[in-house]
Design an enzyme around this catalytic site. Structure first.
Site, PDB file in Angstrom:
ATOM      1  N   SER A  20     -66.220  30.961 -58.803  1.00 62.57           N
ATOM      2  CA  SER A  20     -67.093  30.702 -57.657  1.00 62.57           C
ATOM      3  C   SER A  20     -66.184  30.732 -56.272  1.00 62.57           C
ATOM      4  O   SER A  20     -64.978  29.877 -56.255  1.00 62.57           O
ATOM      5  CB  SER A  20     -67.833  29.401 -57.687  1.00 62.57           C
ATOM      6  OG  SER A  20     -68.581  29.011 -56.519  1.00 62.57           O
ATOM      7  N   ASN A  68     -57.164  27.614 -49.736  1.00 60.80           N
ATOM      8  CA  ASN A  68     -58.082  27.970 -49.009  1.00 60.80           C
ATOM      9  C   ASN A  68     -59.107  26.858 -48.467  1.00 60.80           C
ATOM     10  O   ASN A  68     -58.954  25.682 -49.080  1.00 60.80           O
ATOM     11  CB  ASN A  68     -58.799  28.734 -49.925  1.00 60.80           C
ATOM     12  CG  ASN A  68     -60.187  28.141 -50.710  1.00 60.80           C
ATOM     13  OD1 ASN A  68     -61.208  28.017 -50.124  1.00 60.80           O
ATOM     14  ND2 ASN A  68     -59.699  27.616 -52.078  1.00 60.80           N
ATOM     15  N   ALA A  69     -59.450  26.873 -47.477  1.00 59.52           N
ATOM     16  CA  ALA A  69     -60.527  25.895 -46.822  1.00 59.52           C
ATOM     17  C   ALA A  69     -61.906  26.686 -46.241  1.00 59.52           C
ATOM     18  O   ALA A  69     -61.833  26.444 -45.062  1.00 59.52           O
ATOM     19  CB  ALA A  69     -59.493  24.957 -45.829  1.00 59.52           C
ATOM     20  N   CYS A 129     -67.359  17.592 -53.473  1.00 61.25           N
ATOM     21  CA  CYS A 129     -67.950  17.576 -52.203  1.00 61.25           C
ATOM     22  C   CYS A 129     -67.993  16.167 -51.592  1.00 61.25           C
ATOM     23  O   CYS A 129     -68.339  15.184 -52.451  1.00 61.25           O
ATOM     24  CB  CYS A 129     -69.283  18.103 -52.253  1.00 61.25           C
ATOM     25  SG  CYS A 129     -69.348  19.914 -52.539  1.00 61.25           S
ATOM     26  N   ASN A 191     -61.538  22.785 -60.670  1.00 60.26           N
ATOM     27  CA  ASN A 191     -61.378  22.940 -59.321  1.00 60.26           C
ATOM     28  C   ASN A 191     -60.231  23.029 -58.845  1.00 60.26           C
ATOM     29  O   ASN A 191     -59.216  22.785 -59.484  1.00 60.26           O
ATOM     30  CB  ASN A 191     -62.436  22.389 -58.851  1.00 60.26           C
ATOM     31  CG  ASN A 191     -63.134  22.701 -57.441  1.00 60.26           C
ATOM     32  OD1 ASN A 191     -62.628  23.902 -56.913  1.00 60.26           O
ATOM     33  ND2 ASN A 191     -64.432  22.291 -57.138  1.00 60.26           N
ATOM     34  N   THR A 192     -59.876  23.379 -57.484  1.00 58.23           N
ATOM     35  CA  THR A 192     -58.700  23.448 -56.739  1.00 58.23           C
ATOM     36  C   THR A 192     -58.156  22.067 -56.838  1.00 58.23           C
ATOM     37  O   THR A 192     -58.567  21.096 -56.590  1.00 58.23           O
ATOM     38  CB  THR A 192     -58.825  24.371 -55.375  1.00 58.23           C
ATOM     39  OG1 THR A 192     -59.710  23.453 -54.561  1.00 58.23           O
ATOM     40  CG2 THR A 192     -59.163  25.552 -55.645  1.00 58.23           C
ATOM     41  N   GLY A 242     -58.196  28.408 -63.614  1.00 62.02           N
ATOM     42  CA  GLY A 242     -56.988  28.055 -62.832  1.00 62.02           C
ATOM     43  C   GLY A 242     -56.106  28.940 -62.993  1.00 62.02           C
ATOM     44  O   GLY A 242     -55.128  28.894 -63.751  1.00 62.02           O
TER      45      GLY A 242
END
Length: 307
Positions: A20, A68-69, A129, A191-192, A242
């Site tokens: 994603s 990334n942001a 989140c 996730n990151t 990953g």
């Protein structure tokens, strides 16, 4: 050769999907990738209302990876359901929609809106989140809140629910156990990793958001270790990701215990990375005499240290 896998109720004709946030909504890659060849398409994070995302710069290259942001920029669940999904549904490939929210209620409402939408085969729940009702603490940093989100989404849909785990915790196995107990059908990991880069020339943070998520080959050893440990702790299928750039990278995850794999940052370097990975896995199976991809899942777990 059987390449079909069952990711918690999402039946994939092969174990390769997209991570994603790295593949848009899939349609952006049609000129480079035969999307029908993929086991599934995992689309970018979708929220209840449209989001503009974070201020630029949003992406910074790092050694062996990137930060990334993006900030969950997306058109909102209504447009995804009404305008994007009809185009994806015509491909005949399972679509996994990544969902996010600021509150537990947000997650449940987004999930409910997607339930029954043609083409949506499952939901990937992004628990990395901030919970605005709890002062911004991440849902994915506490087993109780992670379980609360999982239960809320499960009660809102009949779709398979895949919970995406954050590596920014002290015990991923405990997080996995919590969401499994709350009804998750599968796990997505990792996730990151939270990171930061400073522009020395300008003497300021390189990202507009200051911090961002680190992905790419630099995180792969961390991700493979996480899959290995969680596979031993929880009896749920795992979508491993990953830093997967090649078939050999993907095979590390599968041998560690991942039922399926997602290619993420690799798509930025090579738009055809997903298909290269798939074809490489198929070639490996032929060369080593395997006839069913499921034979490879967790195969390295048999290692005892004396063979």
């Amino acid at each position: 050769m059987n390449m079909t896998v069952n990711l918690g109720g999402v039946i994939m004709k092969n174990p390769v999907t997209t991570a994603s946030g790295t593949f848009g909504f899939g349609l952006e890659y049609q000129a480079y990738v035969n999307l029908r060849r993929l086991g599934a398409i995992t689309v970018k994070g979708t929220t209840l209302k449209p989001r503009l995302g974070n201020p630029p710069p949003r992406i910074v290259e790092t050694p062996s990876g990137m930060l990334n942001a993006i900030g969950l920029q997306n058109p909102g669940v209504e447009r995804v359901a009404e305008e994007i999904m009809p185009r994806l549904a015509g491909l005949g490939v399972p679509v996994i929609v990544n969902i996010a929210g600021d509150t537990v209620e947000d997650y449940a409402r987004v999930a409910h809106r997607l339930d029954g939408v043609p083409g949506v085969a499952g939901l990937e729940v992004n628990i990395s989140c901030p919970n605005v009702k709890k002062g911004g603490i991440q849902f994915g940093s506490d087993p109780r809140t992670a379980a609360e989100v999982t239960r809320a989404v499960k009660s809102a849909v009949g779709l398979p629910v895949i919970v995406k785990l954050s590596p920014n915790v002290s015990d991923m196995a405990a997080m996995a156990d919590a969401v499994a107990g709350a009804g998750a059908d599968a796990l997505s990991m990792i996730n990151t990793l939270l990171g930061m880069s400073i522009d020395v020339g300008r003497r300021k943070p390189a990202l507009g958001n200051v911090t961002g998520g680190l992905s790419g080959p630099a995180v792969r050893p961390v991700a493979v270790r996480a899959v290995w440990q969680v596979y031993r702790a929880v009896a749920l299928p795992i979508l491993g990701m990953g830093g997967i750039m090649t078939a050999r990278d993907a095979l590390e995850f599968i041998l560690a215990g991942a039922t399926a794999v997602a290619v993420g940052t690799g798509n930025f370097v090579n738009p055809r990375a997903t298909l290269d990975v798939l074809e490489g896995i198929e070639q490996y199976m032929v060369e080593h005499g395997f006839t069913d991809i499921n034979e490879l899942v967790g195969l390295a777990q048999r290692y005892t240290g004396d063979n």
